[in-house]
Design a protein around this motif. Structure first.
Motif, PDB file in Angstrom:
ATOM      1  N   ALA A  36      33.231  26.155  99.266  1.00 50.23           N
ATOM      2  CA  ALA A  36      32.923  27.325 100.239  1.00 50.23           C
ATOM      3  C   ALA A  36      32.556  28.573  99.383  1.00 50.23           C
ATOM      4  O   ALA A  36      33.288  28.807  98.344  1.00 50.23           O
ATOM      5  N   ARG A  59      30.312  32.869  99.659  1.00 54.40           N
ATOM      6  CA  ARG A  59      29.767  33.850 100.611  1.00 54.40           C
ATOM      7  C   ARG A  59      28.053  33.690 100.225  1.00 54.40           C
ATOM      8  O   ARG A  59      27.136  33.898 101.070  1.00 54.40           O
ATOM      9  N   GLU A 115      24.602  31.998  99.703  1.00 49.21           N
ATOM     10  CA  GLU A 115      23.899  30.488  99.790  1.00 49.21           C
ATOM     11  C   GLU A 115      23.037  30.022  98.526  1.00 49.21           C
ATOM     12  O   GLU A 115      23.072  28.716  98.252  1.00 49.21           O
ATOM     13  N   ARG A 168      28.934  28.005 103.801  1.00 50.97           N
ATOM     14  CA  ARG A 168      28.977  29.277 103.468  1.00 50.97           C
ATOM     15  C   ARG A 168      30.046  29.811 104.289  1.00 50.97           C
ATOM     16  O   ARG A 168      30.169  29.796 105.503  1.00 50.97           O
ATOM     17  N   ALA A 169      30.993  30.851 103.644  1.00 48.85           N
ATOM     18  CA  ALA A 169      32.120  31.397 104.312  1.00 48.85           C
ATOM     19  C   ALA A 169      32.482  32.556 103.419  1.00 48.85           C
ATOM     20  O   ALA A 169      32.427  32.543 102.119  1.00 48.85           O
ATOM     21  N   ASP A 170      32.669  33.657 104.068  1.00 50.89           N
ATOM     22  CA  ASP A 170      33.310  35.007 103.428  1.00 50.89           C
ATOM     23  C   ASP A 170      34.706  35.080 103.864  1.00 50.89           C
ATOM     24  O   ASP A 170      34.900  35.334 105.082  1.00 50.89           O
ATOM     25  N   GLN A 224      36.221  37.727 106.023  1.00 52.06           N
ATOM     26  CA  GLN A 224      35.928  37.873 107.569  1.00 52.06           C
ATOM     27  C   GLN A 224      36.691  36.647 108.085  1.00 52.06           C
ATOM     28  O   GLN A 224      36.644  35.687 107.961  1.00 52.06           O
ATOM     29  N   GLN A 266      36.853  35.398 111.176  1.00 54.03           N
ATOM     30  CA  GLN A 266      36.025  34.218 111.847  1.00 54.03           C
ATOM     31  C   GLN A 266      35.529  33.375 110.919  1.00 54.03           C
ATOM     32  O   GLN A 266      35.545  32.146 111.337  1.00 54.03           O
ATOM     33  N   ASP A 267      35.252  33.785 109.763  1.00 53.81           N
ATOM     34  CA  ASP A 267      34.611  32.881 108.733  1.00 53.81           C
ATOM     35  C   ASP A 267      35.723  31.826 108.307  1.00 53.81           C
ATOM     36  O   ASP A 267      35.508  30.466 108.127  1.00 53.81           O
ATOM     37  N   ASP A 296      36.493  29.716 111.327  1.00 53.46           N
ATOM     38  CA  ASP A 296      35.214  28.572 111.431  1.00 53.46           C
ATOM     39  C   ASP A 296      35.504  27.423 110.318  1.00 53.46           C
ATOM     40  O   ASP A 296      35.147  26.244 110.576  1.00 53.46           O
ATOM     41  N   LEU A 297      35.956  27.898 109.061  1.00 54.10           N
ATOM     42  CA  LEU A 297      35.808  26.891 107.903  1.00 54.10           C
ATOM     43  C   LEU A 297      36.557  25.968 108.046  1.00 54.10           C
ATOM     44  O   LEU A 297      36.560  24.564 107.977  1.00 54.10           O
TER      45      LEU A 297
END
Length: 233
Positions: free
Chosen positions: A31, A33, A35, A53-55, A58, A60-61, A64-65
């Motif tokens: 994972a 940030r 792409e 993709r995940a930051d 954040q 929510q990222d 969601d991950l």
């Protein structure tokens, strides 16, 4: 089940860890940030990994991950951002300081928050030598890295029997040095002469340390220093 999730694994130490785990036959997801860097990692590893993709700065990222991942055996966090944070404290922009804390510390905390119930084996963070040998030009980085030890101690109790540890590298030849605007090779040569190990670390050195704490089921709430003896110099 995914064997290993590497957060920040699209280059440097994380990519070396992915390569090592793939060689051991593990199922690996990276994972990150960017792409573009994730695509480059997939290409370098010949499509043998999954990417998302995940930051981690954040919330929510991060949520969601882990919702997307489902059960995962091991999580390794190598994400770092050194942009604009080196220099005297008076000269470092507050926004840059907040950014490194958001990624290095609060991002790590968010991972602990949302990994609960998903990770089954271990969670391992990456600290750094500046937490133990600050030099007057890396104070906010030292603070964020140093706090990871306390975070790991707390999470090791909260998430038990999941094991939570920290790898603390010394100077390692990774792309992050290219952000610092210095003569990297000259600095490496000077430090190598002083280190008991007589050399700078490699990403593969750090990957081996990650693997050691992933595999040893009696290591938890521990900071493993992989610094060539830097703390002694």
């Amino acid at each position: 089940m995914t064997n290993a999730l590497i957060i920040g694994g699209s280059s440097g130490m994380g990519l070396a860890l992915a390569r090592t785990l793939l060689a051991d036959g593990m199922d690996v997801t990276i994972a990150g940030r960017s792409e573009d860097r994730l695509a480059a990692a997939r290409a370098e590893l010949q499509g043998k990994i999954s990417t998302v993709r995940a930051d981690i700065g954040q919330e929510q990222d991060v949520a969601d991950l882990f919702a997307r991942m489902g059960p995962v055996e091991h999580v390794a966090v190598t994400a770092a951002d050194a942009t604009g944070v080196y220099g005297r404290t008076a000269d470092v922009a507050t926004a840059a300081a907040r950014a490194v804390v958001d990624t290095k510390l609060l991002g790590a905390w968010l991972i602990g928050k949302y990994a609960a119930g998903h990770v089954t084996g271990s969670l391992t963070y990456t600290s750094g030598i500046n937490a133990y040998r600050p030099n007057g030009s890396n104070t906010i980085v030292a603070a964020a890295n140093g706090a990871l030890a306390s975070l790991a101690y707390g999470l090791a109790v909260e998430l038990a029997p999941v094991r939570v540890n920290v790898i603390s590298p010394g100077w390692v030849d990774t792309p992050i040095w290219d952000q610092l605007g210095m003569d990297k090779q000259a600095a490496f040569a000077e430090l190598a002469e002083r280190l008991p190990a007589r050399r700078i670390g490699t990403p593969e050195d750090i990957a081996a340390a990650f693997v050691s704490v992933m595999r040893n089921e009696f290591i938890t709430a521990t900071v493993l220093h992989v610094d060539g003896g830097h703390r002694l110099t």
